[in-house]
Design a protein around this motif. Structure first.
Motif, PDB file in Angstrom:
ATOM      1  N   SER A 153       0.795  -1.212   0.000  1.00  0.00           N
ATOM      2  CA  SER A 153       0.000   0.000   0.000  1.00  0.00           C
ATOM      3  C   SER A 153       0.836   1.274   0.000  1.00  0.00           C
ATOM      4  CB  SER A 153      -0.919   0.009   1.234  1.00  0.00           C
ATOM      5  OG  SER A 153      -0.161   0.200   2.430  1.00  0.00           O
ATOM      6  N   ILE A 154       2.149   1.149   0.122  1.00  0.00           N
ATOM      7  CA  ILE A 154       2.997   2.332   0.137  1.00  0.00           C
ATOM      8  C   ILE A 154       2.876   3.097  -1.177  1.00  0.00           C
ATOM      9  CG2 ILE A 154       5.085   1.194  -0.724  1.00  0.00           C
ATOM     10  CD1 ILE A 154       4.867   3.878   2.042  1.00  0.00           C
ATOM     11  N   SER A 155       2.514   2.416  -2.251  1.00  0.00           N
ATOM     12  CA  SER A 155       2.343   3.072  -3.546  1.00  0.00           C
ATOM     13  C   SER A 155       1.161   4.037  -3.551  1.00  0.00           C
ATOM     14  CB  SER A 155       2.130   2.020  -4.643  1.00  0.00           C
ATOM     15  OG  SER A 155       0.952   1.274  -4.402  1.00  0.00           O
ATOM     16  N   GLU A 156       0.275   3.887  -2.562  1.00  0.00           N
ATOM     17  CA  GLU A 156      -0.934   4.719  -2.492  1.00  0.00           C
ATOM     18  C   GLU A 156      -0.728   5.970  -1.633  1.00  0.00           C
ATOM     19  OE1 GLU A 156      -3.482   1.761  -0.865  1.00  0.00           O
ATOM     20  OE2 GLU A 156      -3.048   0.363  -2.512  1.00  0.00           O
ATOM     21  N   ASP A 157       0.492   6.173  -1.142  1.00  0.00           N
ATOM     22  CA  ASP A 157       0.809   7.268  -0.234  1.00  0.00           C
ATOM     23  C   ASP A 157       1.164   8.516  -1.037  1.00  0.00           C
ATOM     24  OD1 ASP A 157       1.998   9.039   1.594  1.00  0.00           O
ATOM     25  OD2 ASP A 157       2.697   7.396   2.863  1.00  0.00           O
ATOM     26  N   ASP A 158       0.214   9.413  -1.207  1.00  0.00           N
ATOM     27  CA  ASP A 158       0.443  10.604  -2.028  1.00  0.00           C
ATOM     28  C   ASP A 158       1.455  11.567  -1.402  1.00  0.00           C
ATOM     29  OD1 ASP A 158      -1.222   9.876  -4.127  1.00  0.00           O
ATOM     30  OD2 ASP A 158      -3.000  10.738  -3.192  1.00  0.00           O
TER      31      ASP A 158
END
Length: 367
Positions: A153-158
């Motif tokens: 989910s780190i890819s979803e951290d804007d």
């Protein structure tokens, strides 16, 4: 410029190319100066083209790339790293609780990087850490990574993405839905696969259907739940709240949720788990309860990881081409800045598909 002068210039460029061809035959280690001379441009202009600067006219860029291709010129990796102020290290940054996912993504990245000067570094992270962004940015600055690949989910951290942009650190995000520009994004369309799983289960005649979704911090968990609900609705069905539990994308959480579901006064006849690890945990819960899969309980997973065909009965699951996702993420990252080494992938999204095996069947008549 007169016609005679144009002819003289053209003749000079051709002579330089001929000299370069002779040199390449005698000594294949051409330099950037050789390419500049053969293209009739400055060394700085060649450097800009090689390093993908936007400060070069397209016709000049095409001419230089033509010379590069004709002579098979390969830039010196160390010199390029110095020019870019970056190493040839590609970082895979992930907070995934599922180790098989990381193994598969890593395998795909390594396949894409094989034969290049780029190397892979794997960096796990804890998204709950209060120093997460500082820690990631510090290691990127220290190691001078060429770029980073981010998994859910780190890819979803804007906020992290904003920090990477400030650092001018190239990145590619892998996520269930599109969150960024195409050159920075691999989209996996999890919603589509979950809807297919719902249609399969409902089509078999099940009515009491449970879903164990992933952590709330993962967008994939929400997308898989959303898709599953839509697929069930097509059959006039919905998930009763007692049959909806949150897991952690791990075997242990799948087993615990499975035990809770099977202890209900009216347990479900089918379970859709948010990934294969949790699905196998439900297998264990069923066996402990003395139930048979799929006679007493149908189970569907998500990912189609290797374990899906290593258990019995083999697991019906949604296939997500995770290895391929890793490969195209690496291709996208490198090609964005180094077309001389790698061509961009033909597509930057993947589509999941249902794989029907032995873990699903119509519900028992007594159910």
């Amino acid at each position: 410029m007169s016609k005679t002068k144009k002819t003289d210039v053209s003749a000079g460029h051709e002579a330089s190319r001929a000299q370069g061809r002779r040199r390449s035959e005698a000594n294949p280690k051409l330099t950037i100066s050789d390419i500049a001379r053969m293209a009739g441009v400055s060394k700085k202009t060649v450097s800009r083209v090689i390093n993908h600067s936007g400060l070069v006219r397209q016709d000049t860029r095409d001419k230089i790339l033509s010379v590069v291709k004709e002579h098979g010129y390969q830039p010196d990796p160390q010199a390029r790293a110095l020019a870019l102020r970056r190493s040839h290290l590609v970082a895979l940054i992930s907070d995934q609780p599922n180790p098989q996912y990381i193994v598969d993504i890593q395998s795909g990245i390594l396949q894409a990087l094989k034969g290049t000067s780029y190397q892979l570094v794997v960096r796990p992270c804890d998204r709950s850490s209060p120093t997460l962004h500082d820690d990631i940015c510090e290691i990127i600055a220290h190691q001078k990574f060429f770029g980073v690949i981010l998994t859910p989910s780190i890819s979803e951290d804007d906020e992290l993405i904003g920090r990477l942009r400030q650092m001018e650190c190239p990145y590619v995000r892998i996520a269930a839905v599109s969150l960024d520009t195409p050159e920075n994004m691999i989209e996996s369309h999890d919603y589509v696969g979950a809807a297919e799983a719902a249609r399969h289960i409902a089509g078999l005649g099940h009515k009491r259907i449970a879903h164990i979704h992933g952590p709330n911090t993962f967008l994939s968990a929400a997308e898989r739940l959303r898709g599953f609900r839509v697929g069930l609705a097509e059959f006039g069905l919905r998930i009763d709240e007692q049959y909806l539990l949150r897991g952690g994308y791990t075997f242990e959480s799948g087993m615990q949720c499975g035990e809770k579901l099977l202890q209900l006064s009216k347990p479900p006849t089918a379970v859709f788990a948010g990934n294969d690890e949790m699905a196998v945990g439900v297998y264990q819960a069923a066996r402990r309860a003395g139930l048979r899969v799929p006679d007493d309980l149908s189970i569907v997973g998500f990912d189609d990881s290797p374990i899906a065909t290593r258990i019995w009965p083999t697991l019906t699951t949604v296939r997500l081409p995770i290895v391929h996702m890793g490969s195209i993420a690496a291709q996208l990252l490198v090609s964005n800045y180094d077309r001389m080494v790698m061509e961009p992938p033909s597509a930057t999204s993947v589509m999941p598909s249902l794989v029907v095996r032995d873990s699903t069947a119509p519900p028992a008549k007594s159910s």
